[in-house]
Structure formats: structure tokens, C-alpha cells
Write an enzyme that holds these catalytic residues in place. Sequence first.
Site, PDB file in Angstrom:
ATOM      1  CG  ASN A  38     -19.401  62.631 -19.972  1.00 24.49           C
ATOM      2  OD1 ASN A  38     -19.403  63.799 -19.611  1.00 24.49           O
ATOM      3  ND2 ASN A  38     -18.369  62.007 -20.392  1.00 24.49           N
ATOM      4  CB  VAL A  39     -22.613  59.374 -15.435  1.00 22.89           C
ATOM      5  CG1 VAL A  39     -22.419  58.930 -14.084  1.00 22.89           C
ATOM      6  CG2 VAL A  39     -23.536  60.817 -15.034  1.00 22.89           C
ATOM      7  CD  GLU A  40     -15.862  58.365 -18.876  1.00 25.48           C
ATOM      8  OE1 GLU A  40     -14.910  58.224 -18.065  1.00 25.48           O
ATOM      9  OE2 GLU A  40     -15.953  59.040 -19.978  1.00 25.48           O
ATOM     10  CB  CYS A  49     -23.912  60.141 -23.916  1.00 25.79           C
ATOM     11  SG  CYS A  49     -22.897  59.087 -25.027  1.00 25.79           S
ATOM     12  CD  GLU A  51     -25.014  63.787 -26.329  1.00 24.00           C
ATOM     13  OE1 GLU A  51     -24.316  63.203 -25.322  1.00 24.00           O
ATOM     14  OE2 GLU A  51     -24.254  64.149 -27.383  1.00 24.00           O
ATOM     15  CB  CYS A  81     -22.504  59.265 -29.999  1.00 25.71           C
ATOM     16  SG  CYS A  81     -23.660  58.301 -28.651  1.00 25.71           S
ATOM     17  CB  CYS A  84     -26.925  60.471 -28.026  1.00 25.48           C
ATOM     18  SG  CYS A  84     -26.283  60.142 -26.618  1.00 25.48           S
TER      19      CYS A  84
END
Length: 121
Positions: A38-40, A49, A51, A81, A84
Site C-alpha cells: 500500500n502507498v498512502e 491498496c 493488491e 477490500c 480491490c
Amino acid sequence: MLLDAARTAATHAYAPYSRFEVGAALSTPTGEVFTGCNVENASFGETICAERVAVTTMVAAGHRSIDAIAVVGSTDPCWPCGACRQVLAEFGCRRVIVDGPEGPMEMEFTDLLPHAFGGPA
Ligand code: THU
């Protein structure tokens, strides 16, 4: 094993806001493996996300079919989620594997997203 690749990918997670680190590893029917974390973002809605990072990496490498995806998170089991799941459906994902309290847990994708939207006829 796919879960091991997902665990390694999780170590690369960029999650300074939620502190919830996720790693994903998918395999294609021909055996290639692609990973994602994940890359926020400070603008929270721009977060992607793990995935979907794995899926976009797969497509960018020229592949369009998913056999299985493994997912691990800061708290397990970490099932994909809803967003995804829809993206995984696009590329025919068949199985989903997560870490459970008593070891790996596996589900058929169609049990996670029954009656998936497939676009206009
Ligand atoms: N996250 C994923 O990477 N995959 C999921 O299936 C659920 C949530 C991430 C997004 C966000 O960076 C963090 O987990 C907390 O929601």
C-alpha cells in the site's frame, strides 16, 4: 510461496497515516509473480491498496490474467477490500490466500465477490 512474497512486499509499505502495512503477491497462470504494497498519501483519498499496486505492476509487465493473490496486513486475516475485489475480477482472479490465526486461509474468488459486475453486455 506466495504468502512469503506478500510478507516481503509488506516491508515496503508506505503507510505513515494509518500505520496499517499491507503486502500482496499475485501469480499468473504461467507462473510469474508480481508484488505490491500500500502507498498512502497526505491527501488520503489518493492512497492505493497493495493488491491494486500488484495488479497494475502485472499489467504494465504485459500480463492480464491472475491465478491467485496472497495478502498480508498489520492485522491478519487481511481480505482484499471491495474496490480491490472488483479490480481483481477484471483479470479473472481464481483464488485468494491470507494469513489466518492458525495458518494460511484460502477462498475461491467467486465466494469473495459473487455476481461480480463484468461490464455492459
Ligand atoms: N489496504 C490495502 O492495502 N488493502 C486492502 O485490501 C485494505 C486496505 C490499505 C489501505 C490503507 O493504506 C491501509 O490499508 C488502511 O486502510
